[in-house]
Design a protein around this motif. Structure first.
Motif, PDB file in Angstrom:
ATOM      1  N   VAL A 145      17.144   0.468   5.473  1.00 16.67           N
ATOM      2  CA  VAL A 145      16.528  -0.629   4.743  1.00 16.67           C
ATOM      3  C   VAL A 145      15.525  -0.048   3.758  1.00 16.67           C
ATOM      4  O   VAL A 145      14.658   0.746   4.140  1.00 16.67           O
ATOM      5  N   THR A 146      15.620  -0.443   2.498  1.00 23.72           N
ATOM      6  CA  THR A 146      14.750   0.093   1.462  1.00 23.72           C
ATOM      7  C   THR A 146      14.443  -0.987   0.444  1.00 23.72           C
ATOM      8  O   THR A 146      15.180  -1.963   0.315  1.00 23.72           O
ATOM      9  N   LEU A 147      13.343  -0.815  -0.301  1.00 29.61           N
ATOM     10  CA  LEU A 147      13.020  -1.703  -1.410  1.00 29.61           C
ATOM     11  C   LEU A 147      13.462  -1.126  -2.735  1.00 29.61           C
ATOM     12  O   LEU A 147      13.390  -1.808  -3.754  1.00 29.61           O
ATOM     13  N   ASP A 148      13.907   0.104  -2.729  1.00 28.88           N
ATOM     14  CA  ASP A 148      14.287   0.797  -3.965  1.00 28.88           C
ATOM     15  C   ASP A 148      15.764   0.546  -4.268  1.00 28.88           C
ATOM     16  O   ASP A 148      16.641   1.041  -3.566  1.00 28.88           O
ATOM     17  N   PRO A 149      16.086  -0.210  -5.320  1.00 29.81           N
ATOM     18  CA  PRO A 149      17.493  -0.492  -5.625  1.00 29.81           C
ATOM     19  C   PRO A 149      18.261   0.726  -6.125  1.00 29.81           C
ATOM     20  O   PRO A 149      19.486   0.677  -6.236  1.00 29.81           O
ATOM     21  N   ASN A 150      17.556   1.809  -6.427  1.00 26.65           N
ATOM     22  CA  ASN A 150      18.226   3.005  -6.924  1.00 26.65           C
ATOM     23  C   ASN A 150      18.706   3.927  -5.808  1.00 26.65           C
ATOM     24  O   ASN A 150      19.364   4.924  -6.070  1.00 26.65           O
ATOM     25  N   LYS A 192       4.406 -11.116  -5.046  1.00 27.35           N
ATOM     26  CA  LYS A 192       5.609 -11.891  -4.728  1.00 27.35           C
ATOM     27  C   LYS A 192       6.511 -11.082  -3.806  1.00 27.35           C
ATOM     28  O   LYS A 192       6.452  -9.852  -3.787  1.00 27.35           O
ATOM     29  N   PRO A 193       7.337 -11.741  -3.016  1.00 33.97           N
ATOM     30  CA  PRO A 193       8.215 -11.029  -2.081  1.00 33.97           C
ATOM     31  C   PRO A 193       9.149 -10.063  -2.801  1.00 33.97           C
ATOM     32  O   PRO A 193       9.593 -10.318  -3.925  1.00 33.97           O
ATOM     33  N   SER A 194       9.433  -8.940  -2.158  1.00 32.99           N
ATOM     34  CA  SER A 194      10.325  -7.932  -2.716  1.00 32.99           C
ATOM     35  C   SER A 194      11.681  -8.004  -2.030  1.00 32.99           C
ATOM     36  O   SER A 194      11.742  -8.113  -0.804  1.00 32.99           O
ATOM     37  N   PRO A 195      12.774  -7.934  -2.778  1.00 36.52           N
ATOM     38  CA  PRO A 195      14.102  -7.926  -2.141  1.00 36.52           C
ATOM     39  C   PRO A 195      14.336  -6.615  -1.403  1.00 36.52           C
ATOM     40  O   PRO A 195      13.920  -5.552  -1.853  1.00 36.52           O
ATOM     41  N   VAL A 249       0.834  -1.207   0.000  1.00 39.09           N
ATOM     42  CA  VAL A 249       0.000   0.000   0.000  1.00 39.09           C
ATOM     43  C   VAL A 249       0.865   1.252   0.000  1.00 39.09           C
ATOM     44  O   VAL A 249       0.627   2.209  -0.751  1.00 39.09           O
ATOM     45  N   ASN A 250       1.885   1.262   0.840  1.00 39.29           N
ATOM     46  CA  ASN A 250       2.712   2.456   0.992  1.00 39.29           C
ATOM     47  C   ASN A 250       3.868   2.539  -0.012  1.00 39.29           C
ATOM     48  O   ASN A 250       4.413   3.621  -0.217  1.00 39.29           O
ATOM     49  N   ASP A 251       4.261   1.406  -0.594  1.00 39.32           N
ATOM     50  CA  ASP A 251       5.371   1.421  -1.555  1.00 39.32           C
ATOM     51  C   ASP A 251       5.033   0.532  -2.754  1.00 39.32           C
ATOM     52  O   ASP A 251       5.735  -0.441  -3.057  1.00 39.32           O
ATOM     53  N   PRO A 252       3.944   0.835  -3.488  1.00 39.83           N
ATOM     54  CA  PRO A 252       3.513  -0.033  -4.594  1.00 39.83           C
ATOM     55  C   PRO A 252       4.503  -0.063  -5.752  1.00 39.83           C
ATOM     56  O   PRO A 252       4.489  -1.006  -6.544  1.00 39.83           O
ATOM     57  N   ALA A 253       5.366   0.945  -5.871  1.00 42.81           N
ATOM     58  CA  ALA A 253       6.335   0.958  -6.971  1.00 42.81           C
ATOM     59  C   ALA A 253       7.343  -0.176  -6.847  1.00 42.81           C
ATOM     60  O   ALA A 253       7.856  -0.682  -7.850  1.00 42.81           O
ATOM     61  N   ASN A 254       7.649  -0.586  -5.615  1.00 42.14           N
ATOM     62  CA  ASN A 254       8.655  -1.624  -5.393  1.00 42.14           C
ATOM     63  C   ASN A 254       8.089  -2.892  -4.762  1.00 42.14           C
ATOM     64  O   ASN A 254       8.815  -3.874  -4.611  1.00 42.14           O
ATOM     65  N   ASN A 255       6.820  -2.882  -4.381  1.00 44.30           N
ATOM     66  CA  ASN A 255       6.186  -4.035  -3.762  1.00 44.30           C
ATOM     67  C   ASN A 255       4.826  -4.234  -4.418  1.00 44.30           C
ATOM     68  O   ASN A 255       3.898  -3.464  -4.177  1.00 44.30           O
TER      69      ASN A 255
END
Length: 252
Positions: free
Chosen positions: A68-73, A56-59, A46-52
């Motif tokens: 800790v972040t889901l954004d590889p950039n 499926k699980p997000s790295p 909900v809060n980070d739909p661009a990366n999640n």
């Protein structure tokens, strides 16, 4: 004055280590329990739909500042435009070919009605966290018979030659090989078997090696064997019945 000193020192002692589910924390934050988890709601779908995507699980990535972040950039914990740290890991998978009901491995029969037969004998899924180079090394055993290995093994005595070639294709996104993916054959290698009137039964080893670039995501390796023999000849091939090993290295 003594009361003031105690007030200043005591909180620092309390904050040294925090335990959840334990009264004896061994780290700055210690969450005990074999089913314990950590939830960071800012990283959910909900809060980070661009990366999640919520499916499926997000790295998760750790920045230079320890965030800790889901954004590889996010490269430095302050702004965008960073690069991912290099990845280099090796997966070793012994016995990656099913032994089968007769313990002769995956059996492919090239009947008397055909001179060329290609069969799939193993599928191995894997995941790459980012775009990378994949290197695959495989070793398989082969046993040949002039009768169906599903029933009985029989040595050749027809003074003829057979060829067995091995290769793998890569199913990107693990959604089934399409025409383009099937057309790319990696790690092609093979052996020739020439029989004589006193032919015997035994295992031979074939080693193959191939590499290519892959995108991030879930993928799978599809291993094939191609059998070539003469007209009216019957060739039964058992693959991986004795020993087989697969090594997958992913790095960028």
């Amino acid at each position: 004055m003594k009361k003031l000193l105690l007030t200043l020192i005591f909180p620092s002692m309390l904050c040294a280590q925090v335990g959840i589910g334990t009264t004896n924390p061994l780290s700055d934050l210690h969450i005990a329990g074999d089913t314990s988890t950590i939830r960071i709601e800012s990283l959910n779908a909900v809060n980070d739909p661009a990366n999640n995507d919520g499916i499926k699980p997000s790295p998760a990535y750790v920045t230079a500042l320890g965030d800790v972040t889901l954004d590889p950039n996010i490269g430095n914990g302050i702004g965008t435009g960073g690069n991912l740290s290099p990845i280099n890991f090796l997966m070793t998978i012994p016995n990656f070919i099913p032994d089968g009901a007769t313990n002769k491995g995956s059996i492919i029969n090239n009947t008397t009605l055909e001179t060329n037969k290609t069969g799939l004998f193993s599928i191995v899924p894997f995941t790459s966290p980012q775009a990378a180079l994949i290197e695959v090394k495989y070793s398989v055993t082969t046993i040949l018979s002039s009768t169906d290995l599903n029933t009985v093994m029989t040595p050749f005595n027809d003074i003829s030659t057979r060829a067995i070639k091995y290769y793998f294709s890569i199913d990107l996104n693990n959604d089934g090989l399409d025409a383009v993916e099937s057309s790319k054959k990696y790690g092609l290698n093979g052996q020739f078997y020439s029989s004589h009137s006193q032919g015997i039964l035994g295992y031979s080893f074939t080693n193959g090696h191939g590499y290519t670039n892959i995108p991030p995501g879930n993928h799978s390796l599809h291993f094939f064997a191609e059998i070539v023999d003469g007209e009216t000849k019957f060739t039964s091939v058992g693959i991986g019945g004795y020993s087989d090993t697969l090594k997958i290295r992913i790095y960028n």
